[in-house]
Design a protein around this motif. Sequence first.
Motif, PDB file in Angstrom:
ATOM      1  N   ASP A  58       0.846  -1.190   0.000  1.00 57.82           N
ATOM      2  CA  ASP A  58       0.000   0.000   0.000  1.00 57.82           C
ATOM      3  C   ASP A  58       0.885   1.244   0.000  1.00 57.82           C
ATOM      4  O   ASP A  58       2.074   1.185   0.284  1.00 57.82           O
ATOM      5  N   ASP A  59       0.287   2.350  -0.340  1.00 56.12           N
ATOM      6  CA  ASP A  59       1.037   3.596  -0.529  1.00 56.12           C
ATOM      7  C   ASP A  59       1.659   4.140   0.758  1.00 56.12           C
ATOM      8  O   ASP A  59       2.545   4.984   0.697  1.00 56.12           O
ATOM      9  N   GLU A  60       1.225   3.675   1.904  1.00 57.57           N
ATOM     10  CA  GLU A  60       1.694   4.223   3.176  1.00 57.57           C
ATOM     11  C   GLU A  60       2.809   3.401   3.814  1.00 57.57           C
ATOM     12  O   GLU A  60       3.360   3.802   4.837  1.00 57.57           O
TER      13      GLU A  60
ATOM     14  N   ARG B 194       1.988   3.015 -11.285  1.00 53.88           N
ATOM     15  CA  ARG B 194       0.801   2.207 -10.994  1.00 53.88           C
ATOM     16  C   ARG B 194      -0.100   2.122 -12.236  1.00 53.88           C
ATOM     17  O   ARG B 194      -0.617   1.064 -12.575  1.00 53.88           O
TER      18      ARG B 194
END
Length: 191
Positions: free
Chosen positions: A33-35, A180
Motif C-alpha cells: 500500500d502507498d503508506e 501504478r
Amino acid sequence: MSLVELIAQADERGLAASGLACLDRCLPLLGGDDEVLRPLWADLADGGDGGDGGDWGVRIAQVRDKLAGAGPAESAGDEAALLARRMLEAAPAERSAAGVRVWADGCSVAALHIHRLLDPSAGLASSVDAPREGRTEGVSPLVAAELRRQITVLELLAEHGAGGVRRALEVSTEGRRVLRAVVSRRSRKRR
C-alpha cells in the motif's frame, strides 16, 4: 549535473532519500500500500539519527515484513517486480553514508531499468548508464521522467536538507501514480 555526479556528491540523508524514493515509486510492483514507507520518510524528515541504524534499521525490517511474499506480478517471475524486490532487500539496516551510497546507486539503476522494461516504446537493448551520465538522446518518455524525478529528489535534498524531504516525497508519489497506471495497463493487456 548528471545523476551520477549528484549521487557522488550527496550526503547521507540525500542518499537515503534517493534510494527510498526509487523504492517508493516502484511499490506498485511489490503489491504494497502507498503508506508502507511513510515511517522511513518520517525518519528522514525528523532528522533521524542515521549513523547507528536505530529507527531506520527497525523500520526497514518492518517494511520487509509487510511486503513479504510475492506481489501480483512477482509471482509470475516478472523481471521488473524482481528488481523492485531486490531494491527492498538491499536496503541497509544502518543508515551510514557508505551503506546508503551503494544502495542509492543500485536503486537508481534498478528503477531506471524497471521503467525501461515497462515502457513499450523503450528499446530493451539500451543501457541506463548513458542517461545517468547525462546523455539522454533517444531515452523513452517513461525512463526520461524517472531520470528527472531522481535528479529532482537529489537536488531538493542538497538544497534544503531535511526541509526537502516533504517535496521529495511528493515527487515520488507522483512517480508512483504513473508507474501504478503503467502496471495496471500492462496487466490488462496480459489478460
